[in-house]
Design an enzyme around this catalytic site. Structure first.
Site, short mmCIF file in Angstrom:
data_model
loop_
_atom_site.label_atom_id
_atom_site.label_comp_id
_atom_site.label_asym_id
_atom_site.label_seq_id
_atom_site.Cartn_x
_atom_site.Cartn_y
_atom_site.Cartn_z
N ASN A 111 0.83 -1.21 0.00
CA ASN A 111 0.00 0.00 0.00
C ASN A 111 0.86 1.26 0.00
OD1 ASN A 111 1.05 0.00 2.55
ND2 ASN A 111 -0.90 0.01 3.63
N GLU B 1 1.42 4.34 7.30
CA GLU B 1 0.38 3.87 6.39
C GLU B 1 -0.17 5.05 5.58
OE1 GLU B 1 0.38 0.84 6.13
OE2 GLU B 1 -0.07 -0.30 7.94
#
Ligand code: F6R
Length: 242
Positions: free
Chosen positions: A136, A143
């Protein structure tokens, strides 16, 4: 940014080790930022090999690791402290008081995060930061949505990350849901950065991170504006870069 596409994982690992070797020979008390996960395992094997061949001495080298799961005891086989010990520290001559890994088992996390940042600064910053990349686009455990000016902190892991990392645990449920990670600004402060990527499942995110628009939704894209980044990919991961 320099991009090196190597013919296989072995060559990728050797080239990454060459950069570390040059750095450690140039400055015996170098400060290295290290990553865990599958990607740097070959690099660590290569560093162990060169140490055994007496080409490298790590006795003065200082280590700062990127991240650690919250809640796992340090001796848990999936803790990153354990990983580093198993793959590198137990087979080389790093001194334990020169090794810094965030603790996932501390009472006062905000104090610990500040301490970690101060510690990095007290050694004059990181000379080479090694990074892997998540599917990702995460680097460390930053993140998507992480701020480019973020520093060491506690984060919640993305579903994709938990799912990807569940390969190392008995189940999805057993994977810790939170971690402590260097921030994007912490990583960006490193003097040199080496991003490693291996395997076909990294080819899209690698190309997007390096060539697409930079955005906080794609944490690795912060690297586009760093003054000294070397990307080392194997053929499969580099497929969309050429
Ligand atoms: C590990 C880390 C992560 C990994 C990334 C890729 O310390 O910070 O960002 O580098 O999840 O993991 P692998 O190499 O297992 O594909």
């Amino acid at each position: 940014m320099k991009v090196c596409i190597e013919k296989n994982y072995n060559q990728l690992s050797k080239l990454a080790a060459d950069f570390i070797e040059d750095q450690v020979i140039k400055k015996s008390n170098s400060v290295l930022g290290l990553a865990t996960g599958s990607t740097p395992v070959g690099l660590y094997q290569e560093l162990v090999r060169r140490y055994q061949q007496k080409k490298l001495d790590f006795s003065q080298v200082v280590i700062f690791n990127l991240d650690e799961y919250i809640g796992l005891p340090a001796n848990h086989p999936q803790s990153y402290r354990y990983f580093m010990k198993q793959h590198l520290f137990s087979k080389t001559n790093f001194k334990s008081n020169n090794v810094f890994i965030p603790s996932g088992q501390i009472k006062n996390f905000s104090q610990h995060c500040r301490w970690y940042e101060d510690k990095i600064r007290s050694f004059g910053g990181i000379d080479i930061q090694i990074l892997g990349i998540g599917r990702n686009g995460h680097i460390g455990f930053n993140e998507p949505g992480s701020k480019f000016d973020s520093r060491t902190r506690v984060v919640s892991l993305d579903k994709t990350t938990i799912k990807d990392n569940s390969r190392f645990f008995d189940s999805f449920a057993a994977v810790p849901k939170r971690a402590i990670t260097m921030g994007l600004a912490t990583i960006f402060s490193a003097k040199n950065i080496i991003l490693l990527a291996s395997g076909e499942n990294k080819k899209e995110i690698l190309a997007k991170s390096l060539n697409g628009p930079a955005s906080e939704n794609l944490p690795a894209s912060i690297l586009q504006s760093h003054h000294s980044v070397t990307v080392i990919a194997d053929k499969e991961a580099g497929l969309l870069l050429v």
